[in-house]
Design an enzyme around this catalytic site. Sequence first.
Site, PDB file in Angstrom:
ATOM      1  N   HIS A  25      -2.620 -20.367 -50.341  1.00 16.59           N
ATOM      2  CA  HIS A  25      -2.628 -20.496 -48.883  1.00 16.59           C
ATOM      3  C   HIS A  25      -4.024 -20.594 -48.294  1.00 16.59           C
ATOM      4  O   HIS A  25      -4.343 -19.994 -47.279  1.00 16.59           O
ATOM      5  CB  HIS A  25      -1.868 -19.318 -48.249  1.00 16.59           C
ATOM      6  CG  HIS A  25      -1.213 -19.654 -46.936  1.00 16.59           C
ATOM      7  ND1 HIS A  25      -1.863 -19.545 -45.728  1.00 16.59           N
ATOM      8  CD2 HIS A  25       0.023 -20.095 -46.633  1.00 16.59           C
ATOM      9  CE1 HIS A  25      -1.045 -19.889 -44.759  1.00 16.59           C
ATOM     10  NE2 HIS A  25       0.114 -20.245 -45.280  1.00 16.59           N
TER      11      HIS A  25
ATOM     12  N   HIS B 168       4.023 -25.263 -50.748  1.00 12.87           N
ATOM     13  CA  HIS B 168       3.144 -24.767 -49.682  1.00 12.87           C
ATOM     14  C   HIS B 168       1.859 -24.152 -50.243  1.00 12.87           C
ATOM     15  O   HIS B 168       1.191 -23.399 -49.550  1.00 12.87           O
ATOM     16  CB  HIS B 168       3.915 -23.750 -48.846  1.00 12.87           C
ATOM     17  CG  HIS B 168       3.274 -23.360 -47.552  1.00 12.87           C
ATOM     18  ND1 HIS B 168       2.697 -24.250 -46.690  1.00 12.87           N
ATOM     19  CD2 HIS B 168       3.119 -22.143 -46.949  1.00 12.87           C
ATOM     20  CE1 HIS B 168       2.226 -23.603 -45.626  1.00 12.87           C
ATOM     21  NE2 HIS B 168       2.464 -22.326 -45.768  1.00 12.87           N
TER      22      HIS B 168
ATOM     23  N   HIS C  75       8.195 -19.175 -39.534  1.00 12.55           N
ATOM     24  CA  HIS C  75       8.010 -18.529 -40.840  1.00 12.55           C
ATOM     25  C   HIS C  75       9.190 -17.636 -41.205  1.00 12.55           C
ATOM     26  O   HIS C  75       9.856 -17.108 -40.321  1.00 12.55           O
ATOM     27  CB  HIS C  75       6.728 -17.696 -40.827  1.00 12.55           C
ATOM     28  CG  HIS C  75       5.505 -18.526 -40.559  1.00 12.55           C
ATOM     29  ND1 HIS C  75       5.151 -18.896 -39.287  1.00 12.55           N
ATOM     30  CD2 HIS C  75       4.605 -19.096 -41.376  1.00 12.55           C
ATOM     31  CE1 HIS C  75       4.060 -19.661 -39.342  1.00 12.55           C
ATOM     32  NE2 HIS C  75       3.708 -19.797 -40.606  1.00 12.55           N
TER      33      HIS C  75
ATOM     34  N   ASP D 153       7.931 -21.617 -43.045  1.00 11.48           N
ATOM     35  CA  ASP D 153       6.848 -21.528 -44.018  1.00 11.48           C
ATOM     36  C   ASP D 153       6.770 -20.137 -44.634  1.00 11.48           C
ATOM     37  O   ASP D 153       7.174 -19.150 -44.019  1.00 11.48           O
ATOM     38  CB  ASP D 153       5.502 -21.793 -43.340  1.00 11.48           C
ATOM     39  CG  ASP D 153       5.284 -23.263 -43.027  1.00 11.48           C
ATOM     40  OD1 ASP D 153       6.271 -23.970 -42.789  1.00 11.48           O
ATOM     41  OD2 ASP D 153       4.123 -23.683 -43.015  1.00 11.48           O
ATOM     42  N   ASP D 154       6.164 -20.108 -45.797  1.00 11.50           N
ATOM     43  CA  ASP D 154       5.701 -18.875 -46.452  1.00 11.50           C
ATOM     44  C   ASP D 154       6.797 -18.103 -47.177  1.00 11.50           C
ATOM     45  O   ASP D 154       6.513 -17.080 -47.770  1.00 11.50           O
ATOM     46  CB  ASP D 154       4.976 -17.921 -45.474  1.00 11.50           C
ATOM     47  CG  ASP D 154       3.734 -18.559 -44.875  1.00 11.50           C
ATOM     48  OD1 ASP D 154       3.359 -19.656 -45.309  1.00 11.50           O
ATOM     49  OD2 ASP D 154       3.151 -17.957 -43.969  1.00 11.50           O
TER      50      ASP D 154
HETATM   51 ZN   LIG Z   1       1.884 -20.816 -44.425  1.00 11.86          ZN
END
Ligand SMILES: [Zn+2]
Length: 392
Positions: free
Chosen positions: A183, A179, A290, A166-167
């Site tokens: 956030h 995503h 991540h 993620d991210d």
């Molecule tokens: Zn995230």
Amino acid sequence: MRTQSLTALFVLLGATNVHAINNRHAHKRQTPPPAASGTAIPPIESITFGMPTKSAPTVTATFSPGEAVPVSGAPPLPTPFIFSPADWPEQDHIPPTDSDEVTQWMKELDGFDIPNLNPTVDGSCVNDTAAAADAANRGWWTCGGHTRGTDIVACPDKLTWGVSFDDGPSPYSHEISVHTWSHKHLTALTNEQIVAELGWTRHAIRTVLGVTPTTMRPPYGDIDDRVRAISLAMGMIPIMWTRTPDGGQFDTNDWKVAGGLVTGKDSFATFQNILSNASVIDTGFIVLQHDLYEITVDLAIGYTLNAALTHSPPFILKPIGQCSNTLTGNLYFESNQNATFPYTNQTEGGYDFDGDGVVDFKTGKGGSNAGFTHSIPTLGVTLLVAIAVIMV
Ligand SMILES: [Zn+2]
Ligand SMILES: *[C@@H]1O[C@H](CO)[C@@H](O)[C@H](O)[C@H]1NC(C)=O
Ligand SMILES: *[C@@H]1O[C@H](CO)[C@@H](O)[C@H](O)[C@H]1NC(C)=O
Ligand SMILES: *[C@@H]1O[C@H](CO)[C@@H](O)[C@H](O)[C@H]1NC(C)=O
Ligand SMILES: *[C@@H]1O[C@H](CO)[C@@H](O)[C@H](O)[C@H]1NC(C)=O
């Protein structure tokens, strides 16, 4: 998931990096990736908050505008564009909902039965006891781990790990997914704000890569039936991470290392627990990791991926699309050949989220993104943006 101090979601990359991300579509990884050239993975004891950071590795391959994308049916890479802040919502903030774009994207919900749930207070269980008490009805993941049949929560095949980060994005990835823009906890937002969060992110990815993801991951896993229905109406299937029956999450806590809350050793110990659980469940699994920080990339590249590959029994590592038997082309709107993926044309009347025989998510139109305008900026050479979950 990130702590408050870890905010830069809007990732600006040189055009070359963006094209390198695209390139990852072409290289299906058979073996664990080597550490980026010029970088060495530090000993795990030294992977902690405040560790010295190395300079970013140089990009090893670049691609030109107009070059073919290695996804069958996808358009060629768009002409690179110059990032102009005036064309995009402010970074790290919920985009305004009164824009022409959001007004247009809201029309994608027409004909869909979006559950009439009030936004939660802040996406947390403690601060909204009424919604928490109703979590099973709402299908709210955050409080009790409630999921629906439309969510991807694991890979179907035992000992198979659907790897995602993620991210990012970062130059380690291929399949790409939405995503959100800023956030936030999506259950705490209005319908219009959710549409804005998903719509702008989808638009950013499409503008740079030429393809529009048909999947999304909610930040913090915070999803309920309203968020789910909006995502599906907009043509995006939610991808969660796996939970054990006792409520334990397959969360490596790598984000807590980057946030200074736990050490790299702690995070790796958590991951080893995940693997021991993963070897006894009947399905494969998905883990939260991540790629936004060097710390989390070091943990993944240096430790967790190898631990899974050398585990006894060994795990098979796949991108989530592949592990869930989704054709790569169907992960993007432009190359999707499947009229019933992602559930936008269920002509039989809709989707029964909770399996009680009553249709919860009514579909009313054929094909996703019907009102989605594909505008491609025509200038320049600089950067991009993508606010993405990368599914390696
Ligand atoms: Zn995230
Ligand atoms: C609950 O609300 C309080 C007060 O606004 C806030 O400080 C806290 O972070 C919230 N808790 C969670 C888990 O979000
Ligand atoms: C997995 O198993 C260990 C015990 O081996 C346990 O402590 C842990 O909480 C379990 N759950 C998860 C999500 O890893
Ligand atoms: C099309 O999508 C549906 C719904 O996700 C899935 O059940 C079906 O297997 C897919 N068909 C193909 C050919 O991929
Ligand atoms: C929905 O899909 C079915 C077959 O999968 C197709 O026959 C039908 O025309 C589609 N409807 C719309 C409105 O696209």
